[in-house]
Design an enzyme around this catalytic site. Structure first.
Site, short mmCIF file in Angstrom:
data_model
loop_
_atom_site.label_atom_id
_atom_site.label_comp_id
_atom_site.label_asym_id
_atom_site.label_seq_id
_atom_site.Cartn_x
_atom_site.Cartn_y
_atom_site.Cartn_z
N THR A 61 0.58 27.52 -7.26
CA THR A 61 0.97 27.50 -8.67
C THR A 61 1.97 26.38 -8.92
OG1 THR A 61 2.92 28.92 -8.39
CG2 THR A 61 0.80 30.02 -8.79
N ASP A 62 2.04 25.93 -10.15
CA ASP A 62 3.21 25.16 -10.56
C ASP A 62 4.39 26.14 -10.53
OD1 ASP A 62 4.95 23.23 -11.47
OD2 ASP A 62 3.64 22.59 -13.12
N TRP A 63 5.58 25.61 -10.46
CA TRP A 63 6.77 26.46 -10.27
C TRP A 63 6.97 27.35 -11.50
CZ3 TRP A 63 5.42 24.21 -6.30
CH2 TRP A 63 6.14 24.23 -5.11
N GLY A 118 4.51 29.15 -12.63
CA GLY A 118 3.25 29.06 -13.35
C GLY A 118 2.30 30.22 -13.10
#
Length: 781
Positions: A210-212, A214
């Site tokens: 995931t994006d942080w 996200g």
């Protein structure tokens, strides 16, 4: 399945499973040694700051970019970093996207080939690259909840095609999902994107992270293909996985498969990165200078450059000459090992510099004193080197630009200087296109973009002719923002961003619509000239010769476009399908061969759900830009002759009239009704709503909403533009991310209490927060 902290995965000593570190790139190493954050607020260790992707893309040089990737990878490996979060390769749909400086191009072919090269360079060192953000991350505004609505053909031809090249050619071990939704489903739990496309069609078998912050639904993300959630949630979402397995909502076999994929990356990268390498800061810095030299773009030159007459009196004006703008802001913010100041570097040259004046206030506001001093110096000089550009607050992660203009005080300064000296050489800084109503008032324009820590040296080398500029634009420059096909609908409404222009972005629109532009895609001048001749196309490769007909040694970027002449479905006039950068000495001639790949004559057939090669007549175009075609050859292809959209009226797209696409026309292309774009102001807020919606809540919510812009304005007043922009990031954060980014300081029950406070039940919510905070302190779930 989630981080141990902000940057590391969990280690399990009893099973000999080590922790690995993922940390930011993409144009250098951002490893934080102390307090961690995702927006570049806290300091990181010094590292080489290379030119940003928007700058490197102007080199069109895959070998250079591969080399830059290797240099970054070596620094990462030396710091025991296992996964470098980059490159960024989202398509530049609109010039106002605040993160365009981190991305390569408006064209998916160029984007894909350059990103694949960087991935190869990084992974040569044993570090995993992590291309991002998959997919359709086209705006920063409300990026954590916005639904990017894009038709199937544009999705594949524009927004996925660059990632396809990155995956198939670069073979990254890791890929990062984006925050946003894609056609109604969050990217991180989008089965179509992660399984059908990424895994099944492209063969990706690496780690999906995931994006942080996200993650929306942890279990649905896991089912779709995600393995790792970052950063740590202190066990909150791990427990969701356990409960889903117990309740038969998640097959244990799926969990096993995700764990196995994660462990492969853990062990593979761990064995390569725990070995010390000798890193020379000076060698790294020289590479940063070389990369900048090959990426600067000469946009205009009325015989002013290079600066040959050493007796000419030269004035240097503009704050960017003394304090260079060399990178963007946000998660890519690098602490450089050193910075080449142009003023210092130009003193080492033989140029006759008679003085320097700041000229304007960097962060806005008029100063008659600075302006008058600059004009006085300009009067005494033969040539003015004027340094203007976008300041640190203009473009950054988490925000989109409001317009395409330079600041008013810079424009006024240029006007006043032109009144006293007509010989102005303009040197621009910034990661995105700008409007240039002043273009006739300057004799030359050199665009440095964001050239990294060696930019000062590179600019001086180009100005003096030690280096012949060879960069060409990887994006189009419209005359005004109103010319941009998405200008009326960008950045989208509250909940959606509708890509009504479909495939017509950048040069695909300007060239097809025959729109007058400032500078075309692929454009860039040189101190020498080149002759193209003798094109031969054999069906798979284009061969021709090119000769340097000038006095300077140089490098020419040759571009190959394919133009369909009788396609039965709407299309761009031409598309980039090949390029090569050719070094040539004066009067030297070389034979060039450019191969065409499997999608050179193909488009995505929405009825057949696949790429097809269309029957018909085509033209192979060889040029110096999309609007400077030097050679051409025709051919006929036998392929698919079916017609998609047979039962749909797409006449408005046939005519490329995409500035005013009506909802009903786009719905025909998209195949569904548009979702609601507006917030329901009477809605009871929940975990998936964003902090900005607090303004519709109770008194506490309204106060919370008012406080954040107040802090932003205060920081702006204090001349802290980067921090000011990052404060606004809080407004667009979903409530769920507050808990998940807190590192365990707030659990979901406390979050529910906080949301109750926002919704107008202050004391009830406060009691719940205190109650569950007490539970956390005593180690209870």
């Amino acid at each position: 399945m989630s981080g141990a902290n902000f940057w590391n995965t969990k280690a399990i000593p009893r099973l000999n499973i080590p922790s690995i570190m993922l940390t930011d790139g993409p144009h250098g190493l951002r490893k934080q040694g102390g307090k961690a954050d995702h927006l570049g607020l806290n300091k990181s260790i010094p590292a080489t700051c290379f030119p940003t992707a928007a700058t490197l893309a102007n080199s069109w040089d895959t070998e250079l970019i591969k080399k830059v990737g290797e240099y970054i990878g070596n620094e990462a490996s030396n710091e025991n970093v296992n996964v470098l979060l980059g490159p960024g390769l989202n398509i530049k749909r609109n010039p106002l996207c605040g993160r365009n400086f981190e991305y390569f191009s408006e064209d998916p072919y160029l984007t894909g080939k350059l990103s694949a090269a960087m991935i190869q360079g990084i992974q040569k060192t044993g570090v995993s690259a992590c291309p991002k953000h998959f997919a359709v991350n086209s705006q920063e505004t409300r990026r954590m909840i916005v639904d990017e609505i894009v038709d199937e053909r544009a999705l594949h031809e524009l927004y996925l095609e660059g990632f396809r090249y990155a995956v198939e050619d670069g073979k990254p071990k890791t890929i990062m999902t984006s925050y946003n939704k894609v056609n109604g489903v969050y990217a991180n739990e989008n089965t179509y994107l992660l399984k059908n496309v990424l895994k099944d069609q492209w063969g990706f078998d690496g780690l999906i992270v995931t994006d942080w912050g996200g993650n929306n639904n942890r279990v649905e993300g896991l089912k779709a293909g995600n393995q790792l959630e970052m950063p740590s949630t202190n066990g909150m979402t791990d427990q969701e996985i356990v409960e889903a397995v117990k309740n038969n909502e998640l097959e244990e076999a799926i969990l096993d498969e995700r764990v196995e994929s994660l462990l492969r990356i853990v062990f593979d990268t761990h064995k390569h990165t725990h070995c010390t390498k000798t890193i020379s800061e000076e060698t790294q810095h020289k590479m940063a200078i070389e990369a900048a030299c090959k990426s600067l773009v000469l946009l205009k030159n009325e015989g002013m450059l290079p600066l040959k007459d050493r007796n000419q009196k030269i004035a240097i004006i503009g704050d960017f000459a003394d304090k260079p703008r060399y990178q963007g802001a946000g998660s890519s913010l690098i602490v450089p090992t050193k910075i080449d100041s142009l003023l210092n570097e130009i003193k080492k040259s033989s140029l006759n510099v008679i003085g320097y004046e700041k000229g304007f206030k960097r962060l806005g506001g008029h100063s008659k004193t600075l302006q008058n001093k600059a004009c006085y110096l300009a009067k005494q000089s033969d040539i003015v080197l004027l340094f203007l550009g976008l300041d640190e607050g203009s473009e950054a992660e988490g925000i989109d630009r409001k317009h395409m203009r330079l600041s008013d005080n810079q424009l006024l300064l240029l006007d006043k200087l032109h009144e006293v000296n007509g010989n102005i050489v303009l040197i621009l800084a910034g990661g995105s296109p700008i409007e240039m109503p002043f273009i006739e008032k300057v004799k030359a324009v050199l665009h440095s973009y964001l050239p990294g820590q060696g930019g000062g040296s590179a600019i001086v080398k180009v100005l003096t002719g030690d280096i012949n500029p060879s960069g060409k634009l990887s994006e189009s420059y419209p005359i005004s923002y109103s010319d941009v096909p998405s200008s009326k609908i960008y950045p989208g409404k509250y909940l959606t961003s509708e890509h009504r222009e479909s495939i017509f972005i950048g040069y695909r629109y300007y060239d097809t619509a025959k729109k007058e532009i400032l500078f075309p895609f692929g454009y860039g001048l040189s101190y020498t000239s080149y002759e193209y001749k003798n094109l031969i196309f054999n069906g798979k490769t284009a061969s021709f010769s090119i000769r340097n007909t000038g006095e300077y040694e140089g490098e020419e970027i040759v571009q190959l476009y394919v133009k369909p002449l009788d396609r039965k479905v709407f299309s761009a006039e031409k598309e980039l399908k090949g390029f090569v950068k050719v070094p040539l000495k004066p009067n030297e001639e070389k034979q060039i061969i450019i191969p065409l790949d499997k999608h050179a004559f193909s488009y995505y057939h929405v009825d057949q759900k696949k790429w097809v090669e269309a029957s018909g007549e085509y033209e192979i175009l060889i040029g110096a830009s999309s609007r400077d075609i030097r050679l051409s050859s025709k051919l006929t292809k036998t392929g698919d002759s079916t017609v998609p959209y047979e039962n749909i009226d797409v006449l408005i797209y046939d005519s490329c009239d995409v500035h005013n696409i009506k909802t009903e026309d786009f719905e025909k292309l998209y195949g569904k009704k548009m979702p609601n774009s507006n917030w329901d102001e009477s809605k009871i807020l929940d975990r998936n709503d964003i902090v900005e919606q607090s303004k519709y809540g109770g008194i506490f919510g309204k106060c919370l909403y008012a406080l954040i812009p107040f802090i932003k304005n205060l920081l702006s007043f204090m001349k802290k533009p980067i921090t000011s922009n990052n404060v606004m990031f809080i407004l667009e954060m979903p409530f769920r991310s507050i808990a998940r980014m807190s590192g365990g300081r707030m659990n979901m029950e406390m979050l529910d209490g906080f949301i109750e406070m926002v919704n107008g039940h202050f004391f009830k919510g406060l009691f719940k927060m205190i109650k569950y905070k007490w539970f956390i302190k005593r180690g209870r779930k």
